[in-house]
Design a protein around this motif. Structure first.
Motif, PDB file in Angstrom:
ATOM      1  N   LEU A  54      -9.608  -4.513 -11.145  1.00 19.67           N
ATOM      2  CA  LEU A  54      -8.536  -5.483 -10.944  1.00 19.67           C
ATOM      3  C   LEU A  54      -8.455  -6.383 -12.166  1.00 19.67           C
ATOM      4  CD1 LEU A  54      -6.416  -6.614  -8.959  1.00 19.67           C
ATOM      5  CD2 LEU A  54      -8.208  -8.094  -8.057  1.00 19.67           C
ATOM      6  N   THR A  55      -7.300  -6.399 -12.803  1.00 17.11           N
ATOM      7  CA  THR A  55      -7.080  -7.205 -14.001  1.00 17.11           C
ATOM      8  C   THR A  55      -6.173  -8.368 -13.639  1.00 17.11           C
ATOM      9  OG1 THR A  55      -7.240  -5.237 -15.398  1.00 17.11           O
ATOM     10  CG2 THR A  55      -6.187  -7.188 -16.361  1.00 17.11           C
ATOM     11  N   LEU A  56      -6.609  -9.574 -13.937  1.00 19.77           N
ATOM     12  CA  LEU A  56      -5.786 -10.758 -13.719  1.00 19.77           C
ATOM     13  C   LEU A  56      -5.036 -11.077 -15.005  1.00 19.77           C
ATOM     14  CD1 LEU A  56      -4.824 -13.310 -12.188  1.00 19.77           C
ATOM     15  CD2 LEU A  56      -6.916 -14.438 -13.026  1.00 19.77           C
ATOM     16  N   VAL A  57      -3.728 -11.219 -14.892  1.00 19.80           N
ATOM     17  CA  VAL A  57      -2.904 -11.728 -15.989  1.00 19.80           C
ATOM     18  C   VAL A  57      -2.402 -13.089 -15.519  1.00 19.80           C
ATOM     19  CG1 VAL A  57      -0.805 -11.428 -17.355  1.00 19.80           C
ATOM     20  CG2 VAL A  57      -2.241  -9.444 -16.805  1.00 19.80           C
ATOM     21  N   ALA A  58      -2.924 -14.127 -16.144  1.00 22.29           N
ATOM     22  CA  ALA A  58      -2.581 -15.504 -15.770  1.00 22.29           C
ATOM     23  C   ALA A  58      -2.003 -16.204 -16.995  1.00 22.29           C
ATOM     24  CB  ALA A  58      -3.811 -16.240 -15.253  1.00 22.29           C
ATOM     25  N   PRO A  59      -0.666 -16.202 -17.136  1.00 24.32           N
ATOM     26  CA  PRO A  59      -0.052 -16.842 -18.308  1.00 24.32           C
ATOM     27  C   PRO A  59      -0.434 -18.310 -18.465  1.00 24.32           C
ATOM     28  CG  PRO A  59       1.537 -15.509 -17.153  1.00 24.32           C
ATOM     29  CD  PRO A  59       0.312 -15.554 -16.297  1.00 24.32           C
TER      30      PRO A  59
ATOM     31  N   LEU B 170      -6.909 -14.484  -1.696  1.00 30.33           N
ATOM     32  CA  LEU B 170      -6.528 -13.560  -0.621  1.00 30.33           C
ATOM     33  C   LEU B 170      -6.063 -12.221  -1.183  1.00 30.33           C
ATOM     34  CD1 LEU B 170      -4.586 -16.021   1.709  1.00 30.33           C
ATOM     35  CD2 LEU B 170      -6.843 -15.027   2.140  1.00 30.33           C
ATOM     36  N   ALA B 171      -5.228 -12.260  -2.214  1.00 24.78           N
ATOM     37  CA  ALA B 171      -4.699 -11.025  -2.796  1.00 24.78           C
ATOM     38  C   ALA B 171      -5.801 -10.192  -3.443  1.00 24.78           C
ATOM     39  CB  ALA B 171      -3.608 -11.344  -3.807  1.00 24.78           C
ATOM     40  N   ALA B 172      -6.682 -10.831  -4.195  1.00 27.61           N
ATOM     41  CA  ALA B 172      -7.744 -10.096  -4.885  1.00 27.61           C
ATOM     42  C   ALA B 172      -8.712  -9.450  -3.902  1.00 27.61           C
ATOM     43  CB  ALA B 172      -8.495 -11.028  -5.835  1.00 27.61           C
ATOM     44  N   ARG B 173      -9.145 -10.203  -2.922  1.00 32.93           N
ATOM     45  CA  ARG B 173     -10.089  -9.635  -1.934  1.00 32.93           C
ATOM     46  C   ARG B 173      -9.438  -8.504  -1.143  1.00 32.93           C
ATOM     47  NH1 ARG B 173     -14.586 -13.241  -0.715  1.00 32.93           N
ATOM     48  NH2 ARG B 173     -15.222 -13.854  -2.792  1.00 32.93           N
ATOM     49  N   THR B 174      -8.170  -8.684  -0.793  1.00 32.67           N
ATOM     50  CA  THR B 174      -7.464  -7.645  -0.038  1.00 32.67           C
ATOM     51  C   THR B 174      -7.264  -6.406  -0.900  1.00 32.67           C
ATOM     52  OG1 THR B 174      -6.364  -9.333   1.292  1.00 32.67           O
ATOM     53  CG2 THR B 174      -5.401  -7.135   1.324  1.00 32.67           C
ATOM     54  N   ALA B 175      -6.915  -6.593  -2.166  1.00 29.29           N
ATOM     55  CA  ALA B 175      -6.746  -5.451  -3.069  1.00 29.29           C
ATOM     56  C   ALA B 175      -8.037  -4.638  -3.147  1.00 29.29           C
ATOM     57  CB  ALA B 175      -6.323  -5.934  -4.454  1.00 29.29           C
ATOM     58  N   ARG B 176      -9.141  -5.319  -3.260  1.00 27.40           N
ATOM     59  CA  ARG B 176     -10.440  -4.622  -3.309  1.00 27.40           C
ATOM     60  C   ARG B 176     -10.682  -3.824  -2.027  1.00 27.40           C
ATOM     61  NH1 ARG B 176     -12.595  -4.382  -8.308  1.00 27.40           N
ATOM     62  NH2 ARG B 176     -12.738  -6.387  -9.303  1.00 27.40           N
TER      63      ARG B 176
ATOM     64  N   VAL C 142       0.829  -1.211   0.000  1.00 25.15           N
ATOM     65  CA  VAL C 142       0.000   0.000   0.000  1.00 25.15           C
ATOM     66  C   VAL C 142       0.861   1.257   0.000  1.00 25.15           C
ATOM     67  CG1 VAL C 142      -1.936  -1.116   1.165  1.00 25.15           C
ATOM     68  CG2 VAL C 142      -0.170   0.009   2.519  1.00 25.15           C
ATOM     69  N   ASP C 143       0.266   2.353  -0.448  1.00 27.67           N
ATOM     70  CA  ASP C 143       0.902   3.665  -0.382  1.00 27.67           C
ATOM     71  C   ASP C 143       1.103   4.020   1.091  1.00 27.67           C
ATOM     72  OD1 ASP C 143       0.408   6.762  -0.009  1.00 27.67           O
ATOM     73  OD2 ASP C 143       1.193   6.490  -2.036  1.00 27.67           O
ATOM     74  N   GLU C 144       2.294   4.439   1.455  1.00 27.37           N
ATOM     75  CA  GLU C 144       2.594   4.725   2.863  1.00 27.37           C
ATOM     76  C   GLU C 144       1.795   5.898   3.412  1.00 27.37           C
ATOM     77  OE1 GLU C 144       6.783   5.046   3.566  1.00 27.37           O
ATOM     78  OE2 GLU C 144       7.196   3.175   2.504  1.00 27.37           O
ATOM     79  N   THR C 145       1.419   6.826   2.560  1.00 27.09           N
ATOM     80  CA  THR C 145       0.660   7.994   3.006  1.00 27.09           C
ATOM     81  C   THR C 145      -0.815   7.678   3.204  1.00 27.09           C
ATOM     82  OG1 THR C 145       2.177   9.417   1.778  1.00 27.09           O
ATOM     83  CG2 THR C 145       0.094  10.393   2.470  1.00 27.09           C
ATOM     84  N   THR C 146      -1.402   6.990   2.234  1.00 26.85           N
ATOM     85  CA  THR C 146      -2.847   6.761   2.262  1.00 26.85           C
ATOM     86  C   THR C 146      -3.243   5.396   2.823  1.00 26.85           C
ATOM     87  OG1 THR C 146      -2.884   5.804   0.035  1.00 26.85           O
ATOM     88  CG2 THR C 146      -3.142   8.209   0.213  1.00 26.85           C
TER      89      THR C 146
END
Length: 122
Positions: A91-96, A78-84, A49-53
């Motif tokens: 949120l864009t998933l790039v899954a090679p 976990l990452a997607a829910r936390t990002a939200r 996360v941004d340290e200020t906000t």
């Protein structure tokens, strides 16, 4: 009017090289997700996360190949829910490699149609 937040590429340490290439090609910053594994195998993640906000940009790209997918699917959830929860609205998933897509129908009674289950989750 405030300047728009720059999007970022979020990645796990085992995919640093492709994440950095993607970020460079897209003109984005790349930021690693910290991962801690407890003795029982449970994961704890910390997103950058941004340290200020204390927030992430409104748009983030999450890079996660799903080769050897079982644990990575939990990380992705976990990452997607936390990002939200940290402010990401797009949120864009790039899954090679996208796992569980080969079972698109039940060939025998009782078989899970993993494409529908995992596809719905993603």
């Amino acid at each position: 009017m405030a300047a728009p937040e720059a999007a970022c590429v979020l990645y796990f340490d085992d995919e640093a090289a492709p994440a950095l290439r993607l970020a460079r090609a897209a003109g984005l910053t790349a930021q690693a997700i910290e991962r801690h594994r407890f003795p029982d195998g449970e994961l704890k993640l910390r997103l950058p996360v941004d340290e200020t906000t204390g927030r992430l940009p409104r748009h983030a790209v999450l890079l996660r190949s799903l080769h050897q997918p079982n644990e990575k699917l939990v990380e992705l959830l976990l990452a997607a829910r936390t990002a939200r929860s940290l402010g990401v609205q797009h949120l864009t998933l790039v899954a090679p490699y996208l796992a569980y897509m080969r079972q698109d129908m039940a060939f025998q009674p009782g078989e899970a149609v993993s494409q529908q289950v995992v596809g719905g989750f993603l």
